[in-house]
Motif scaffolding. Structure first.
Motif, PDB file in Angstrom:
ATOM      1  N   VAL A 130      34.923  36.313  45.985  1.00  0.00           N
ATOM      2  CA  VAL A 130      35.831  35.180  45.737  1.00  0.00           C
ATOM      3  C   VAL A 130      37.221  35.685  45.371  1.00  0.00           C
ATOM      4  N   LEU A 131      37.289  36.682  44.504  1.00  0.00           N
ATOM      5  CA  LEU A 131      38.594  37.211  44.091  1.00  0.00           C
ATOM      6  C   LEU A 131      39.330  37.902  45.233  1.00  0.00           C
ATOM      7  N   SER A 132      38.594  38.533  46.135  1.00  0.00           N
ATOM      8  CA  SER A 132      39.243  39.210  47.263  1.00  0.00           C
ATOM      9  C   SER A 132      39.847  38.214  48.250  1.00  0.00           C
ATOM     10  N   ARG A 133      39.340  36.978  48.242  1.00  0.00           N
ATOM     11  CA  ARG A 133      39.871  35.945  49.132  1.00  0.00           C
ATOM     12  C   ARG A 133      41.087  35.256  48.551  1.00  0.00           C
ATOM     13  N   SER A 186      22.897  26.431  36.227  1.00  0.00           N
ATOM     14  CA  SER A 186      22.885  26.261  37.681  1.00  0.00           C
ATOM     15  C   SER A 186      24.280  25.806  38.098  1.00  0.00           C
ATOM     16  N   PHE A 187      24.871  26.510  39.084  1.00  0.00           N
ATOM     17  CA  PHE A 187      26.226  26.213  39.522  1.00  0.00           C
ATOM     18  C   PHE A 187      26.439  26.788  40.915  1.00  0.00           C
ATOM     19  N   GLU A 188      27.571  26.452  41.496  1.00  0.00           N
ATOM     20  CA  GLU A 188      27.941  26.987  42.805  1.00  0.00           C
ATOM     21  C   GLU A 188      29.252  27.751  42.663  1.00  0.00           C
ATOM     22  N   LEU A 189      29.313  28.879  43.351  1.00  0.00           N
ATOM     23  CA  LEU A 189      30.505  29.719  43.318  1.00  0.00           C
ATOM     24  C   LEU A 189      30.698  30.370  44.674  1.00  0.00           C
ATOM     25  N   GLY A 190      31.847  30.161  45.276  1.00  0.00           N
ATOM     26  CA  GLY A 190      32.160  30.791  46.554  1.00  0.00           C
ATOM     27  C   GLY A 190      31.165  30.457  47.646  1.00  0.00           C
ATOM     28  N   GLY A 191      30.639  29.244  47.619  1.00  0.00           N
ATOM     29  CA  GLY A 191      29.668  28.831  48.632  1.00  0.00           C
ATOM     30  C   GLY A 191      28.249  29.305  48.358  1.00  0.00           C
ATOM     31  N   GLU A 192      28.057  30.045  47.286  1.00  0.00           N
ATOM     32  CA  GLU A 192      26.732  30.544  46.887  1.00  0.00           C
ATOM     33  C   GLU A 192      26.190  29.682  45.757  1.00  0.00           C
ATOM     34  N   GLU A 199      35.381  30.106  31.854  1.00  0.00           N
ATOM     35  CA  GLU A 199      35.546  31.500  32.281  1.00  0.00           C
ATOM     36  C   GLU A 199      34.187  32.003  32.735  1.00  0.00           C
ATOM     37  N   LEU A 200      34.192  32.922  33.688  1.00  0.00           N
ATOM     38  CA  LEU A 200      32.947  33.467  34.204  1.00  0.00           C
ATOM     39  C   LEU A 200      33.158  34.914  34.600  1.00  0.00           C
ATOM     40  N   THR A 201      32.279  35.775  34.095  1.00  0.00           N
ATOM     41  CA  THR A 201      32.264  37.176  34.496  1.00  0.00           C
ATOM     42  C   THR A 201      30.827  37.505  34.874  1.00  0.00           C
TER      43      THR A 201
END
Length: 104
Positions: free
Chosen positions: A100-103, A52-58, A29-31
């Protein structure tokens, strides 16, 4: 039950004074204010860690986190609840999460 497709691979690094090797885990989970993760490395309550991670291309590197709770599951994996104390990092993460959520 969580779906494996939603897990985010994460690299865990520790402060130099901890003298610990980096390790891998998965964010369950991530907030913008925190995260829950599973890893094989032992994490202790109150310990600092860098994510360190990637989320939504970021790409997110060295996101500061503090272990709020940690326990070992029946399979020997470590489950941890993390708090993200850095306001600037939280704001950037919130923006990307909203995108990310809007997509979806």
């Amino acid at each position: 039950m969580r779906r494996a497709a939603t897990f985010i691979p994460v690299l865990l690094r520790f402060p130099p004074q901890a003298a610990r090797q980096e390790s891998w885990g998965r964010l369950l989970e991530l907030t913008s204010g925190g995260a829950e993760l599973v890893t094989v490395v032992r994490l202790l309550r109150g310990e600092g860690v860098f994510l360190s991670f990637e989320l939504g291309g970021e790409r997110f590197d060295d996101v500061r986190a503090r272990v709020e709770h940690a326990e070992t599951d029946q399979d020997g994996h470590r489950l941890a609840v993390l708090r993200l104390p850095d306001e600037i990092q939280r704001r950037r993460l919130a923006k990307v999460l909203l995108d990310v959520l809007s997509r979806s």
